[in-house]
Structures are given as C-alpha cells and as structure tokens.
Design an enzyme around this catalytic site. Structure first.
Site, PDB file in Angstrom:
ATOM      1  N   SER A   3       0.858  -1.179   0.000  1.00  0.00           N
ATOM      2  CA  SER A   3       0.000   0.000   0.000  1.00  0.00           C
ATOM      3  C   SER A   3       0.891   1.225   0.000  1.00  0.00           C
ATOM      4  O   SER A   3       1.844   1.300   0.794  1.00  0.00           O
ATOM      5  CB  SER A   3      -0.879   0.010   1.254  1.00  0.00           C
ATOM      6  OG  SER A   3      -1.298   1.338   1.527  1.00  0.00           O
ATOM      7  N   HIS A  28      -1.527  -1.806  -4.003  1.00  0.00           N
ATOM      8  CA  HIS A  28      -2.792  -1.554  -3.301  1.00  0.00           C
ATOM      9  C   HIS A  28      -2.940  -0.046  -3.128  1.00  0.00           C
ATOM     10  O   HIS A  28      -2.079   0.600  -2.518  1.00  0.00           O
ATOM     11  CB  HIS A  28      -2.739  -2.280  -1.954  1.00  0.00           C
ATOM     12  CG  HIS A  28      -3.933  -2.129  -1.079  1.00  0.00           C
ATOM     13  ND1 HIS A  28      -5.023  -2.991  -1.143  1.00  0.00           N
ATOM     14  CD2 HIS A  28      -4.214  -1.236  -0.096  1.00  0.00           C
ATOM     15  CE1 HIS A  28      -5.912  -2.634  -0.229  1.00  0.00           C
ATOM     16  NE2 HIS A  28      -5.459  -1.571   0.419  1.00  0.00           N
ATOM     17  N   ASP A  30      -5.117   3.031  -1.774  1.00  0.00           N
ATOM     18  CA  ASP A  30      -6.151   3.353  -0.798  1.00  0.00           C
ATOM     19  C   ASP A  30      -6.812   4.683  -1.113  1.00  0.00           C
ATOM     20  O   ASP A  30      -6.225   5.753  -0.902  1.00  0.00           O
ATOM     21  CB  ASP A  30      -5.527   3.406   0.608  1.00  0.00           C
ATOM     22  CG  ASP A  30      -5.120   2.040   1.116  1.00  0.00           C
ATOM     23  OD1 ASP A  30      -6.012   1.192   1.280  1.00  0.00           O
ATOM     24  OD2 ASP A  30      -3.910   1.820   1.328  1.00  0.00           O
ATOM     25  N   MET A  32      -9.514   7.314  -0.076  1.00  0.00           N
ATOM     26  CA  MET A  32     -10.259   7.713   1.130  1.00  0.00           C
ATOM     27  C   MET A  32     -10.973   9.028   0.870  1.00  0.00           C
ATOM     28  O   MET A  32     -10.356   9.966   0.348  1.00  0.00           O
ATOM     29  CB  MET A  32      -9.295   7.892   2.306  1.00  0.00           C
ATOM     30  CG  MET A  32      -8.551   6.642   2.684  1.00  0.00           C
ATOM     31  SD  MET A  32      -7.380   7.007   4.023  1.00  0.00           S
ATOM     32  CE  MET A  32      -7.071   5.345   4.613  1.00  0.00           C
ATOM     33  N   HIS A  62      -8.600   0.166  -3.272  1.00  0.00           N
ATOM     34  CA  HIS A  62      -9.358  -0.070  -2.045  1.00  0.00           C
ATOM     35  C   HIS A  62     -10.193   1.174  -1.770  1.00  0.00           C
ATOM     36  O   HIS A  62      -9.685   2.188  -1.294  1.00  0.00           O
ATOM     37  CB  HIS A  62      -8.367  -0.370  -0.899  1.00  0.00           C
ATOM     38  CG  HIS A  62      -9.024  -0.624   0.411  1.00  0.00           C
ATOM     39  ND1 HIS A  62      -8.318  -0.710   1.594  1.00  0.00           N
ATOM     40  CD2 HIS A  62     -10.329  -0.830   0.740  1.00  0.00           C
ATOM     41  CE1 HIS A  62      -9.171  -0.945   2.590  1.00  0.00           C
ATOM     42  NE2 HIS A  62     -10.389  -1.000   2.097  1.00  0.00           N
ATOM     43  N   MET A  64     -12.269   3.219   0.090  1.00  0.00           N
ATOM     44  CA  MET A  64     -12.822   3.582   1.401  1.00  0.00           C
ATOM     45  C   MET A  64     -13.640   4.857   1.221  1.00  0.00           C
ATOM     46  O   MET A  64     -13.257   5.950   1.667  1.00  0.00           O
ATOM     47  CB  MET A  64     -11.680   3.750   2.407  1.00  0.00           C
ATOM     48  CG  MET A  64     -11.105   2.406   2.850  1.00  0.00           C
ATOM     49  SD  MET A  64      -9.586   2.568   3.779  1.00  0.00           S
ATOM     50  CE  MET A  64      -8.428   2.653   2.434  1.00  0.00           C
ATOM     51  N   MET A 144     -10.559  -7.034   6.416  1.00  0.00           N
ATOM     52  CA  MET A 144      -9.764  -5.992   7.085  1.00  0.00           C
ATOM     53  C   MET A 144      -9.268  -6.512   8.431  1.00  0.00           C
ATOM     54  O   MET A 144     -10.049  -7.062   9.223  1.00  0.00           O
ATOM     55  CB  MET A 144     -10.601  -4.721   7.308  1.00  0.00           C
ATOM     56  CG  MET A 144     -10.944  -3.936   6.053  1.00  0.00           C
ATOM     57  SD  MET A 144      -9.512  -3.372   5.095  1.00  0.00           S
ATOM     58  CE  MET A 144      -8.649  -2.303   6.286  1.00  0.00           C
ATOM     59  N   GLY A 152      -0.303   1.779  10.084  1.00  0.00           N
ATOM     60  CA  GLY A 152       0.458   1.672  11.316  1.00  0.00           C
ATOM     61  C   GLY A 152      -0.290   1.114  12.513  1.00  0.00           C
ATOM     62  O   GLY A 152       0.201   1.197  13.635  1.00  0.00           O
ATOM     63  N   ASP A 178      -5.546  -6.811   5.110  1.00  0.00           N
ATOM     64  CA  ASP A 178      -5.049  -5.439   5.043  1.00  0.00           C
ATOM     65  C   ASP A 178      -5.072  -4.841   6.445  1.00  0.00           C
ATOM     66  O   ASP A 178      -6.141  -4.731   7.052  1.00  0.00           O
ATOM     67  CB  ASP A 178      -5.953  -4.637   4.083  1.00  0.00           C
ATOM     68  CG  ASP A 178      -5.501  -3.200   3.904  1.00  0.00           C
ATOM     69  OD1 ASP A 178      -4.386  -2.841   4.337  1.00  0.00           O
ATOM     70  OD2 ASP A 178      -6.288  -2.425   3.303  1.00  0.00           O
ATOM     71  N   GLY A 179      -3.878  -4.473   6.916  1.00  0.00           N
ATOM     72  CA  GLY A 179      -3.772  -3.812   8.214  1.00  0.00           C
ATOM     73  C   GLY A 179      -2.863  -4.581   9.159  1.00  0.00           C
ATOM     74  O   GLY A 179      -3.181  -5.703   9.548  1.00  0.00           O
ATOM     75  N   GLY A 200       1.542  -1.623   4.361  1.00  0.00           N
ATOM     76  CA  GLY A 200       1.710  -0.189   4.117  1.00  0.00           C
ATOM     77  C   GLY A 200       2.927   0.365   4.828  1.00  0.00           C
ATOM     78  O   GLY A 200       4.021   0.427   4.281  1.00  0.00           O
TER      79      GLY A 200
HETATM   80  C1  DX5 Z   1      -5.742   1.236   6.185  1.00  0.00           C
HETATM   81  C2  DX5 Z   1      -5.438   0.950   4.741  1.00  0.00           C
HETATM   82  C3  DX5 Z   1      -4.220   0.125   4.566  1.00  0.00           C
HETATM   83  C4  DX5 Z   1      -2.947   0.716   5.130  1.00  0.00           C
HETATM   84  C5  DX5 Z   1      -2.247  -0.427   5.766  1.00  0.00           C
HETATM   85  O1  DX5 Z   1      -7.027   1.701   6.343  1.00  0.00           O
HETATM   86  O2  DX5 Z   1      -6.531   0.266   4.128  1.00  0.00           O
HETATM   87  O3  DX5 Z   1      -4.053  -0.332   3.228  1.00  0.00           O
HETATM   88  O4  DX5 Z   1      -2.082   1.330   4.205  1.00  0.00           O
HETATM   89  O5  DX5 Z   1      -1.161   0.037   6.451  1.00  0.00           O
HETATM   90  P1  DX5 Z   1      -0.362  -0.864   7.488  1.00  0.00           P
HETATM   91  O6  DX5 Z   1       0.275  -1.982   6.721  1.00  0.00           O
HETATM   92  O7  DX5 Z   1       0.603   0.092   8.082  1.00  0.00           O
HETATM   93  O8  DX5 Z   1      -1.337  -1.402   8.515  1.00  0.00           O
HETATM   94 ZN    ZN Z   2      -6.164  -0.654   2.176  1.00  0.00          ZN
END
Ligand code: DX5
Ligand code: ZN
Length: 201
Positions: A3, A28, A30, A32, A62, A64, A144, A152, A178-179, A200
């Site tokens: 990500s 990936h 994201d 938002m 992704h 969101m 998720m 993080g 993811d996460g 990420g």
């Molecule tokens: C969070 C995102 C992730 C994020 C993951 O809402 O959907 O894709 O970048 O980051 P890490 O790997 O740091 O949890």
């Molecule tokens: Zn994501």
C-alpha cells in the site's frame, strides 16, 4: 501488495516504482473520501495518471468511500488488461457502504459491467456471513485486519476465522488481508488462507 498510503505522495510515481522494483506482485491503492473514513488520500484521477506510468501491474483500488457507486466509471478510466484480455484494475468496495442501502448486488454488477475486477471488503465489526451471500460473484474478498482509516495499526489476529471461513468455502478465491501485516504477522494470515497480503507502513 504494498500500500502506498504512507509513502511520499509528492513522489507517487517514484514510490510505486520503488515497490515494483522491490518485487511487488500488485499495488494496493487506498482511496479515502473523508466520509467513510476521516482522512482524504487520493482519488481516481491520480490512479488514472499512475496507470499511464504502469500499464502492466494489477492495481487493487481499495475504495474507502461512502458511495462507491459514484466512483466506478472514474476508476474504469484507469483500467488496463493483461495479455489474455483480463482486467488488471480491481475495484474493492466496502459492504458496509452498500448493504444498508440494498445496493451490494447492483454495485457488483456495475463494477463487472465496467470491465473491472471486483473485490468486496469487510470491516472488523462486520460478520463474514454478510459477505458470504455475495462471495461466489466476486474476484476477491478483503478481510480488514484493522479498522480502516490509517496505516500503522496493530494486526487483529481474531479476524483469522473469517479468512478460514472464506477459504473453506472457496478453494481458489483471492482472499486479501489489510492492516498490520509485517514479517511477524504475514504467516499467521497465510496459514489462515489469505493469498493477497497488503502492507503499508
Ligand atoms: C488502512 C489501509 C491500509 C494501510 C495499511 O485503512 O486500508 O491499506 O495502508 O497500512 P499498514 O500496513 O501500516 O497497517
Ligand atoms: Zn487498504
């Protein structure tokens, strides 16, 4: 699938290149919208620009966003196909945004009609049964392993039964997590049945 949410977004092209050079199988992305999650990251026009730089790699978008149905056409502009003519752009939306409005089926249909791969994501608080109604029809299920919104956070191992449930039902389906995925947690997710690992931070 790295990500790039927490990369240097002023250098997005170089940052995506860096993940590919490091061996990424896919990227990936994201998206938002400041509604489904508090933050705003980047939108479909940025992904369309990235596609011009990277015509060959799978983009997992992704989404969101509170109203994914309003973004399908814009993401379709970033579509590309592999040598077999199959889409390498995936539209992964959250069932929490569509199921209460009775729109899950129509968004799946809309994404497919736009020629994109379709992914269905669910939040930690959402039971897996909600997704199983539709899992036959989607290319990927995203379980998720954090509450979406920022990088993080800590991996929620208690989501692994959801992964196993989908894997038991579908031997060959893509299942993404993811996460909080990192060297210490990847194997846990892979053993439960996940084959697409996002990381990420
Ligand atoms: C969070 C995102 C992730 C994020 C993951 O809402 O959907 O894709 O970048 O980051 P890490 O790997 O740091 O949890
Ligand atoms: Zn994501």
């Amino acid at each position: 699938g790295p990500s790039v949410l927490d990369c240097d977004k002023a250098n997005l092209r170089q940052e995506v290149q860096r993940t590919i050079d490091a061996g990424a199988d896919y990227v990936h992305l994201d998206v938002m919208d400041g509604h489904f999650v508090p933050a705003i990251s980047f939108g479909p026009s940025v992904i369309t620009n990235l596609r011009r730089c990277f015509p060959d790699i799978l983009f997992d978008c992704h989404m969101m966003v509170a109203k994914p149905e309003t973004q399908v056409d814009a993401i379709a502009e970033a579509n590309a196909t592999d040598e077999n003519g199959r889409s390498i752009t995936q539209f992964t939306f959250h069932i929490e945004t569509t199921e209460p409005r009775g729109l899950t089926q129509s968004v799946i249909d809309q994404v497919k009609a736009a020629g994109l791969r379709v992914g269905l994501a669910l939040n930690p608080a959402t039971p897996i049964e909600t997704v199983l109604k539709y899992s036959d029809q989607v290319d990927m299920v995203l379980v998720m392993t954090v509450v979406p919104g920022l990088g993080g956070q800590s991996f929620m191992e208690d989501m692994m039964p959801k992964v196993s449930t989908v894997r038991k039902k579908h031997e060959d389906k893509d299942i993404e997590v993811d996460g909080g995925l990192k060297p210490a947690t990847i194997d846990i997710a892979a053993k439960a049945g996940a084959n697409m690992i996002v990381s990420g931070s």
